[in-house]
Write a protein that holds these residues in place. Structure first.
Motif, PDB file in Angstrom:
ATOM      1  N   ASP A 240      11.301  13.984   9.760  1.00  0.00           N
ATOM      2  CA  ASP A 240      11.799  15.146  10.523  1.00  0.00           C
ATOM      3  C   ASP A 240      11.491  16.462   9.801  1.00  0.00           C
ATOM      4  N   PHE A 241      11.397  16.389   8.488  1.00  0.00           N
ATOM      5  CA  PHE A 241      11.092  17.591   7.700  1.00  0.00           C
ATOM      6  C   PHE A 241       9.645  18.052   7.932  1.00  0.00           C
ATOM      7  N   LEU A 242       8.820  17.145   8.438  1.00  0.00           N
ATOM      8  CA  LEU A 242       7.390  17.399   8.683  1.00  0.00           C
ATOM      9  C   LEU A 242       6.652  17.879   7.415  1.00  0.00           C
ATOM     10  N   PRO A 243       6.654  17.029   6.379  1.00  0.00           N
ATOM     11  CA  PRO A 243       5.904  17.394   5.168  1.00  0.00           C
ATOM     12  C   PRO A 243       4.407  17.464   5.484  1.00  0.00           C
ATOM     13  N   GLU A 244       3.660  18.188   4.657  1.00  0.00           N
ATOM     14  CA  GLU A 244       2.213  18.313   4.907  1.00  0.00           C
ATOM     15  C   GLU A 244       1.497  16.990   4.641  1.00  0.00           C
ATOM     16  N   ARG A 245       2.075  16.169   3.735  1.00  0.00           N
ATOM     17  CA  ARG A 245       1.553  14.809   3.507  1.00  0.00           C
ATOM     18  C   ARG A 245       2.715  13.946   3.039  1.00  0.00           C
ATOM     19  N   ILE A 246       2.546  12.609   3.118  1.00  0.00           N
ATOM     20  CA  ILE A 246       3.495  11.718   2.457  1.00  0.00           C
ATOM     21  C   ILE A 246       2.714  10.706   1.622  1.00  0.00           C
ATOM     22  N   LYS A 261       2.758   8.803  13.414  1.00  0.00           N
ATOM     23  CA  LYS A 261       1.500   8.965  14.144  1.00  0.00           C
ATOM     24  C   LYS A 261       1.589  10.119  15.126  1.00  0.00           C
ATOM     25  N   SER A 262       2.745  10.286  15.759  1.00  0.00           N
ATOM     26  CA  SER A 262       2.832  11.376  16.738  1.00  0.00           C
ATOM     27  C   SER A 262       2.775  12.737  16.019  1.00  0.00           C
ATOM     28  N   CYS A 263       3.234  12.787  14.771  1.00  0.00           N
ATOM     29  CA  CYS A 263       3.176  14.066  14.022  1.00  0.00           C
ATOM     30  C   CYS A 263       1.883  14.209  13.230  1.00  0.00           C
ATOM     31  N   ASN A 264       1.096  13.119  13.175  1.00  0.00           N
ATOM     32  CA  ASN A 264      -0.195  13.174  12.493  1.00  0.00           C
ATOM     33  C   ASN A 264      -0.083  13.574  11.014  1.00  0.00           C
ATOM     34  N   ILE A 265       0.956  13.096  10.346  1.00  0.00           N
ATOM     35  CA  ILE A 265       1.137  13.453   8.921  1.00  0.00           C
ATOM     36  C   ILE A 265       0.212  12.568   8.063  1.00  0.00           C
ATOM     37  N   PRO A 266      -0.669  13.185   7.265  1.00  0.00           N
ATOM     38  CA  PRO A 266      -1.582  12.383   6.443  1.00  0.00           C
ATOM     39  C   PRO A 266      -0.836  11.536   5.408  1.00  0.00           C
ATOM     40  N   VAL A 267      -1.374  10.336   5.153  1.00  0.00           N
ATOM     41  CA  VAL A 267      -0.737   9.413   4.204  1.00  0.00           C
ATOM     42  C   VAL A 267      -1.636   9.215   2.980  1.00  0.00           C
ATOM     43  N   GLU A 268      -1.037   9.384   1.801  1.00  0.00           N
ATOM     44  CA  GLU A 268      -1.717   9.095   0.533  1.00  0.00           C
ATOM     45  C   GLU A 268      -1.507   7.606   0.254  1.00  0.00           C
ATOM     46  N   ILE A 269      -2.612   6.844   0.269  1.00  0.00           N
ATOM     47  CA  ILE A 269      -2.540   5.384   0.131  1.00  0.00           C
ATOM     48  C   ILE A 269      -2.900   4.980  -1.300  1.00  0.00           C
ATOM     49  N   CYS A 270      -2.018   4.206  -1.916  1.00  0.00           N
ATOM     50  CA  CYS A 270      -2.239   3.784  -3.309  1.00  0.00           C
ATOM     51  C   CYS A 270      -2.215   2.256  -3.356  1.00  0.00           C
ATOM     52  N   LEU A 271      -3.371   1.626  -3.125  1.00  0.00           N
ATOM     53  CA  LEU A 271      -3.429   0.166  -2.925  1.00  0.00           C
ATOM     54  C   LEU A 271      -2.943  -0.608  -4.151  1.00  0.00           C
ATOM     55  N   THR A 272      -3.559  -0.348  -5.305  1.00  0.00           N
ATOM     56  CA  THR A 272      -3.208  -1.122  -6.507  1.00  0.00           C
ATOM     57  C   THR A 272      -1.738  -0.931  -6.865  1.00  0.00           C
ATOM     58  N   SER A 273      -1.277   0.302  -6.806  1.00  0.00           N
ATOM     59  CA  SER A 273       0.126   0.589  -7.122  1.00  0.00           C
ATOM     60  C   SER A 273       1.050  -0.219  -6.212  1.00  0.00           C
ATOM     61  N   ASN A 274       0.769  -0.229  -4.926  1.00  0.00           N
ATOM     62  CA  ASN A 274       1.631  -0.942  -3.968  1.00  0.00           C
ATOM     63  C   ASN A 274       1.636  -2.459  -4.214  1.00  0.00           C
ATOM     64  N   ILE A 275       0.477  -2.983  -4.625  1.00  0.00           N
ATOM     65  CA  ILE A 275       0.399  -4.415  -4.911  1.00  0.00           C
ATOM     66  C   ILE A 275       1.139  -4.732  -6.213  1.00  0.00           C
ATOM     67  N   HIS A 296      -5.780   7.353  11.866  1.00  0.00           N
ATOM     68  CA  HIS A 296      -4.714   8.217  11.352  1.00  0.00           C
ATOM     69  C   HIS A 296      -5.210   8.857  10.053  1.00  0.00           C
ATOM     70  N   PRO A 297      -4.876  10.148   9.811  1.00  0.00           N
ATOM     71  CA  PRO A 297      -5.324  10.789   8.562  1.00  0.00           C
ATOM     72  C   PRO A 297      -4.788  10.064   7.324  1.00  0.00           C
ATOM     73  N   LEU A 298      -5.698   9.671   6.444  1.00  0.00           N
ATOM     74  CA  LEU A 298      -5.265   9.007   5.211  1.00  0.00           C
ATOM     75  C   LEU A 298      -6.252   9.296   4.099  1.00  0.00           C
ATOM     76  N   VAL A 299      -5.779   9.114   2.877  1.00  0.00           N
ATOM     77  CA  VAL A 299      -6.630   9.344   1.714  1.00  0.00           C
ATOM     78  C   VAL A 299      -6.302   8.291   0.658  1.00  0.00           C
ATOM     79  N   LEU A 300      -7.342   7.696   0.069  1.00  0.00           N
ATOM     80  CA  LEU A 300      -7.123   6.708  -0.995  1.00  0.00           C
ATOM     81  C   LEU A 300      -6.846   7.436  -2.307  1.00  0.00           C
ATOM     82  N   CYS A 301      -5.850   6.962  -3.045  1.00  0.00           N
ATOM     83  CA  CYS A 301      -5.457   7.622  -4.293  1.00  0.00           C
ATOM     84  C   CYS A 301      -5.089   6.576  -5.340  1.00  0.00           C
ATOM     85  N   THR A 302      -4.930   7.026  -6.588  1.00  0.00           N
ATOM     86  CA  THR A 302      -4.639   6.085  -7.682  1.00  0.00           C
ATOM     87  C   THR A 302      -3.151   5.958  -7.994  1.00  0.00           C
TER      88      THR A 302
END
Ligand code: 5GP
Length: 363
Positions: A240-246, A261-275, A296-302
């Motif tokens: 609800d805060f509508l951050p620029e990314r999460i 998805k309806s707000c199109n908020i980009p997601v920072e994806i951290c695969l290794t960290s999540n595993i 959906h807007p996303l970016v791979l990160c460490t």
């Protein structure tokens, strides 16, 4: 893996102290052990352990902070982290860190950030651009301009760096506000936004909200660690805060995905960290697939390249091999991240040129 290293990449979710080199962490711990401040034999195996749950990761961070929180160490770590990212062709880095106070070391949140800036200035293996163009008139003879690189025959690597100051979830509203005020003061040194991070099992959204709202009102960007644990109400509040990314979004339910998805908020994806932190059951089940397929807007990160023994190239390699994506798709994914960076249009334009020029080398 080779092309994952050689292609230009954008890193938007990297915690400074989590990106520390193993060697440096052991080196600093040994030095404190020699001074009798810590028992090195007790901490060595904790540092070298590889698989940790999310709560164990935060225990490790407490240890890392004992070892790293002095001005010269923070300067050293910053320099090394930027050099490491640049060496694998990261061309734009948003580095986040929690400003810390330590009266016994004469450290204030401000002097902590100054030590980080000192680290940026100390980088010698690559040209670092961290002062926003709006603060520094564009100088066409600057070594950071592609054109001047060609004219001068200058082939040195360059990297743009911007800083995000993190609010730790253990902090009070006042402490969070102090960090936002500091970010505002440090804007002309490339501080562009605020991150909310720290142990997700600790603290309440309402505590940070006033500081985050103030940051937004003052024109700072905001990114939130969101959905690292199952907490439906907090995820709702954060969206609800509508951050620029999460960052992360591991414990989302259907209604959260719909909202995201309806707000199109980009997601920072951290695969290794999540595993590694067991935040997703298996890599094949990672929400990357669904978001990617939905465009959906996303970016791979460490996240924490040191703590999780990874690199951005490795994250691209894992995504490519796990989800069957080719070099061209990964290149587009990397280039697409330009849209979600917190820097100005001059930087975006420069990055587009870098990617366009690298595209000519694609097979
Ligand atoms: P620092 O801010 O000291 O440079 O980087 C380490 C800090 O970043 C940790 O103490 C923690 O507050 C935050 N951090 C690093 N990794 C994670 C993560 O995966 N999740 C969350 N919520 N916070 C993290």
């Amino acid at each position: 893996m080779e092309w994952c290293v050689s292609m230009p990449k954008i890193e938007l979710h990297a915690h400074l102290n989590g990106s520390i080199r193993d060697f440096t962490l052991l080196d600093l711990a040994r030095a404190l052990g020699d001074k009798g401040v810590i028992d090195f034999s007790q901490v060595e195996h904790v540092i070298l352990k590889n698989d940790r749950s999310l709560s164990e990761v935060f225990k490790l961070f407490d240890l890392i902070h004992i070892v790293t929180t002095d001005h010269s160490s923070i300067t050293r770590i910053t320099k090394e982290v930027v050099e490491d990212f640049a060496s694998e062709n990261v061309v734009y880095l948003e580095l986040r860190t929690t400003p810390k106070k330590n009266d016994s070391l004469g450290m204030s949140k401000r002097s902590y950030v100054e030590a980080v800036l000192e680290g940026l200035r100390a980088v010698s293996s690559v040209d670092v651009a961290f002062i926003p163009y709006s603060e520094e008139p564009i100088n066409l003879s600057s070594p950071l301009s592609d054109e001047s690189d060609k004219c001068n025959g200058n082939t040195r690597k360059k990297i743009f760096v911007r800083l995000l100051l993190s609010i730790d979830r253990r902090e009070t509203t006042e402490a969070a506000m102090e960090t936002v005020m500091l970010a505002l003061e440090m804007r002309h040194f490339g501080v562009v936004g605020i991150d909310l991070s720290g142990n997700p099992a600790v603290g309440e959204w309402i505590t940070y909200l006033p500081a985050l709202k103030f940051a937004r009102d003052q024109g700072l960007y905001v990114t939130l660690h969101c959905g690292e644990v199952s907490n439906s109400k907090e995820i709702h509040n954060m969206l609800d805060f509508l951050p620029e990314r999460i960052g992360h979004a591991c414990f989302f339910e259907e209604e959260h995905w719909r909202r995201l998805k309806s707000c199109n908020i980009p997601v920072e994806i951290c695969l290794t960290s999540n595993i590694r932190t067991l935040s997703v059951p298996t890599i094949d089940a990672h929400h990357f697939v669904d978001l990617y397929n939905a465009k959906h807007p996303l970016v791979l990160c460490t996240d924490d390249s040191g703590v999780f023994s990874t690199s951005l190239s490795n994250e691209y390699n894992i995504a490519a091999s796990t989800f069957g994506l080719g070099q061209k798709e990964m290149f587009e994914l990397s280039k697409n991240a330009i849209k979600f960076i917190f820097a100005d249009n001059v930087v975006k334009e420069d990055l587009r040129k870098t990617f366009d020029s690298a595209a000519k080398n694609l097979d």
